[in-house]
Design a protein around this motif. Sequence first.
Motif: not given
Length: 200
Positions: A58, A65, A70
């Motif tokens: 992220c 993510t 995220c």
Amino acid sequence: MDLYSGYINTLIDELAALPGIGSKSAQRLAFHLINLPEGRVKRLSEAILQAKQNVRYCRECFTLTDSEICPICKNEQRDHGTIMVVENTRDLAAYEKTGKYRGVYHVLHGAISPMLGIGPHDIRLRELMERLSREPEVKEVIIATNSSLEGETTAMYISKLIKPTGIRVTRIASGVPVGGDLEYIDEVTLLRALEGRVDM
């Protein structure tokens, strides 16, 4: 002498190389995979490849993510004025399981460990300080590193970095055993540690 053919031995060896998987577990998993329908095995291998190719960090908190930001950082219902600093994504997941923490996170991806040659520049500390400088709404940083020597060293280092900025710095309270990893601790203990945090 090898007990099984080359393909089976290779599969067992690869599975045994995964963390937390011993030789017996690897053998059991290998036989389970071999006995699965081919379609299931293809879906599993495809899921592993897709995750490897598409999962990234992220841009804000550095958790894993498959998008630039995220879901936790994107969520406007979260308290973006409180950042909990954790060592890894598994620790983040452990706190999310409590369902009580409504702030956001920063994942360090490690802890300072002079014995292992891991210094402050080897973890995501610079990114944390940059984030604090560009996000004026941050009022508190909760340090939730593990209760190990490395975790305590990292907590003290972060505290010394952040205190001059005027941002409140707290440390999760006891309840988390010394030497314990957050990912293995139950939700009630984690919640008590969060609620009993203290200023550093």
